[in-house]
Design a protein around this motif. Structure first.
Motif, short mmCIF file in Angstrom:
data_model
loop_
_atom_site.label_atom_id
_atom_site.label_comp_id
_atom_site.label_asym_id
_atom_site.label_seq_id
_atom_site.Cartn_x
_atom_site.Cartn_y
_atom_site.Cartn_z
N HIS A 142 7.28 10.18 30.74
CA HIS A 142 7.39 11.63 30.74
C HIS A 142 6.92 12.21 29.41
CE1 HIS A 142 10.16 10.74 34.14
NE2 HIS A 142 9.67 11.86 34.61
N TRP A 143 7.19 11.50 28.33
CA TRP A 143 6.69 11.94 27.02
C TRP A 143 5.16 12.04 27.06
CZ3 TRP A 143 3.32 9.21 23.87
CH2 TRP A 143 3.07 9.79 22.62
N LEU A 144 4.50 11.02 27.59
CA LEU A 144 3.04 11.04 27.65
C LEU A 144 2.56 12.16 28.57
CD1 LEU A 144 0.43 9.66 26.72
CD2 LEU A 144 0.55 8.25 28.79
N ALA A 145 3.24 12.34 29.70
CA ALA A 145 2.85 13.41 30.62
C ALA A 145 2.98 14.78 29.96
CB ALA A 145 3.71 13.35 31.89
N MET A 146 3.98 14.94 29.09
CA MET A 146 4.12 16.20 28.36
C MET A 146 3.00 16.39 27.36
SD MET A 146 8.19 16.82 27.74
CE MET A 146 8.99 15.29 28.14
N GLN A 147 2.54 15.30 26.75
CA GLN A 147 1.39 15.40 25.84
C GLN A 147 0.14 15.83 26.60
OE1 GLN A 147 2.37 14.98 22.62
NE2 GLN A 147 4.30 14.52 23.64
N VAL A 148 -0.02 15.28 27.80
CA VAL A 148 -1.17 15.65 28.63
C VAL A 148 -1.08 17.12 29.03
CG1 VAL A 148 -2.38 15.22 30.81
CG2 VAL A 148 -1.47 13.29 29.50
N SER A 179 -11.91 24.54 22.58
CA SER A 179 -12.90 23.59 23.11
C SER A 179 -12.49 22.14 22.97
CB SER A 179 -14.25 23.81 22.42
OG SER A 179 -14.12 23.59 21.02
N GLU A 180 -11.55 21.85 22.07
CA GLU A 180 -11.07 20.47 21.94
C GLU A 180 -9.67 20.48 21.36
OE1 GLU A 180 -12.47 18.60 17.75
OE2 GLU A 180 -14.08 18.81 19.22
N THR A 181 -8.97 19.38 21.56
CA THR A 181 -7.61 19.26 21.03
C THR A 181 -7.30 17.80 20.78
OG1 THR A 181 -5.29 19.90 21.38
CG2 THR A 181 -6.47 19.07 23.29
N ALA A 182 -6.43 17.53 19.81
CA ALA A 182 -6.02 16.16 19.49
C ALA A 182 -4.66 15.89 20.12
CB ALA A 182 -5.95 15.97 17.98
N MET A 183 -4.57 14.83 20.88
CA MET A 183 -3.33 14.47 21.57
C MET A 183 -2.65 13.31 20.85
SD MET A 183 -2.89 13.61 25.61
CE MET A 183 -2.43 11.90 25.56
N ASP A 184 -1.38 13.46 20.59
CA ASP A 184 -0.62 12.45 19.86
C ASP A 184 -0.33 11.24 20.76
OD1 ASP A 184 1.09 11.11 18.10
OD2 ASP A 184 2.84 12.29 18.71
N LEU A 185 -0.66 10.05 20.27
CA LEU A 185 -0.32 8.80 20.97
C LEU A 185 0.70 7.98 20.18
CD1 LEU A 185 -3.83 7.53 22.19
CD2 LEU A 185 -2.11 8.77 23.51
N GLY A 186 1.30 8.60 19.16
CA GLY A 186 2.11 7.88 18.19
C GLY A 186 3.26 7.07 18.76
N ARG A 187 3.82 7.52 19.87
CA ARG A 187 4.98 6.81 20.40
C ARG A 187 4.62 5.46 21.00
NH1 ARG A 187 9.77 9.73 23.93
NH2 ARG A 187 11.00 7.86 24.36
N ILE A 188 3.36 5.31 21.43
CA ILE A 188 2.94 4.05 22.04
C ILE A 188 1.87 3.34 21.21
CG2 ILE A 188 3.54 4.69 24.39
CD1 ILE A 188 0.58 5.37 24.85
#
Length: 418
Positions: free
Chosen positions: A300-306, A317-326
């Motif tokens: 759910h954390w990843l889905a919220m990032q998406v 036009s672009e955005t950085a998505m955090d993957l830090g938890r995984i």
């Protein structure tokens, strides 16, 4: 003028509202602090069996409390899952009871804000809970009616969500307009072609003013899913190869990209399958990320990032998505063209549904006065651009993306129940 005793309830896939029509006062009731929206989310705490709702539920989950997060509850209506159950804190919880728990909480909060009980309500519903299956659609409405009665609503009526939004827009205009309502919600896209005016608003029966209505089971959570599958899940191994040269099986990725099936990825069977895939994978690093995600129950954390990335790409036009938890320290840059490509087929389907609706009603494109956009995902640029291009002569008006339906349901409740 006496305030009506009935309310309007918009139980949404992503957010819910409750409205109460009173002269000179705001229609939507505050449901969480001063916020008039309550995210349709429930978090069951494992340690003390406490249940939190809305933003508080999301905050508890993100804070790392042990427990179970449930979201996109409305998506269960019309599916075989509604008669199934899920495990919460070691006990079986029927999905019907889960929905009743949330809708009951929504009703209690509305009553607290209004300082009066509600036993009558108009509930919003999509034009189709289920596409191309009238029997399943009826079962979905009947299930929602049974749940509404179970939480204390004695008298209920249903209204199509885009028509409710039309009633809200009608309260703001001064002349007659032929309006296409485009409601892009979390789970469905719904449309209504309606003649609106201050004079027509006084009519008790509006059936003659509704020229056509329709919908398709595509919404914001589908945009999330397709963005995730196209750009995010490949970083966890989707589309990569096993040592045999075959592609990695995709079932777990689809579960993790779909809000109401995320929890299925946490089962022992799923963990065993993921471990087997990781053992046979050619690129083990990506599968390590997948294992980290499931081990941490961070779906759910990843889905919220998406979801946050989707919202960001609607304005930039672009955005950085955090993957830090995984993957500590890592981010993933997403671009608008990638988002557009991921959802293009969905948007094409929505556009075809709009044109079919106009043809069904015998309305020429040039006859439309206004396109009224509402719903949380109605701001997706590709969708707005495509619909505006189809209807170039109509002016575009943006309603309250999260409140127009609830406000219109409240107006309808005042008319129906007095």
């Amino acid at each position: 003028m006496k305030a009506p005793r009935a309310c309007g309830i918009d139980f949404g896939t992503s957010n819910s509202t409750a409205g109460w029509s009173r002269p000179g006062l705001p229609v939507l009731l505050p449901l969480e602090g001063d916020k008039t929206t309550l995210p349709s989310v429930v978090f069951f705490h494992a340690e003390d069996e406490h249940v939190s709702y809305g933003r508080a539920a999301l905050a508890d989950y993100l804070a790392g409390y042990e427990g179970r997060l449930m979201r996109s509850l409305k998506s269960l209506l019309g599916t075989s899952m509604i008669d199934d159950h899920t495990e919460v804190a070691g006990r079986a919880l029927p999905f019907r009871d889960l929905l009743a728990q949330f809708i009951g909480e929504l009703k209690r909060r509305a009553e607290k804000a209004a300082d009066q009980p509600f036993s009558q309500a108009v509930l919003g519903r999509p034009v189709f809970f289920v596409d191309d299956d009238a029997a399943a659609d009826r079962r979905a409405e009947n299930t929602l009616a049974e749940i509404a009665h179970a939480v204390g609503l004695k008298d209920i009526a249903f209204q199509y969500e885009p028509i409710a939004a039309a009633f809200d827009y009608e309260s703001q205009i001064t002349r007659e307009e032929l309006v296409l309502v485009v409601d892009i919600g979390g789970g469905t896209s719904d449309f209504a072609l309606v003649r609106l005016s201050p004079e027509r608003a006084r009519k008790a029966d509006r059936r003659d003013d509704i020229l056509a209505s329709g919908g398709v089971h595509i919404g914001g959570t589908d945009f999330d899913k397709y963005l995730s599958l196209a750009s995010v899940m490949p970083t966890l191994g989707l589309g990569s190869l096993l040592q045999s040269g075959l592609q990695v099986p995709s079932a777990q990725y689809f579960n993790l990209a779909t809000w109401h099936t995320i929890n299925q990825a946490y089962s022992r069977k799923s963990w065993s399958q993921i471990s087997e895939i990781r053992r046979d994978a050619a690129d083990k690093y990506k599968l390590d990320r997948l294992q980290n995600l499931v081990r941490e129950r961070a779906g759910h954390w990843l889905a919220m990032q998406v979801e946050a990335a989707k919202i960001a790409l609607s304005g930039t036009s672009e955005t950085a998505m955090d993957l830090g938890r995984i993957a500590p320290g890592e981010t993933l840059t997403l671009h608008r063209p990638d988002f557009d490509n991921a959802i293009s087929e969905l948007v094409d389907t929505v556009a075809r549904t709009v044109m079919a609706l106009l043809q069904e009603a015998g309305i020429k494109v040039g006859d439309l006065d206004t396109v009224f956009f509402t719903g949380g995902s109605s701001g997706v640029p590709l969708l707005r651009e495509q619909i505006s291009a189809l209807l170039p002569q109509a002016r575009s008006v943006e309603g309250d993306r999260f409140g127009s339906i609830g406000a219109g349901l409240a107006l309808d409740a005042a008319r129906k129940f007095g």
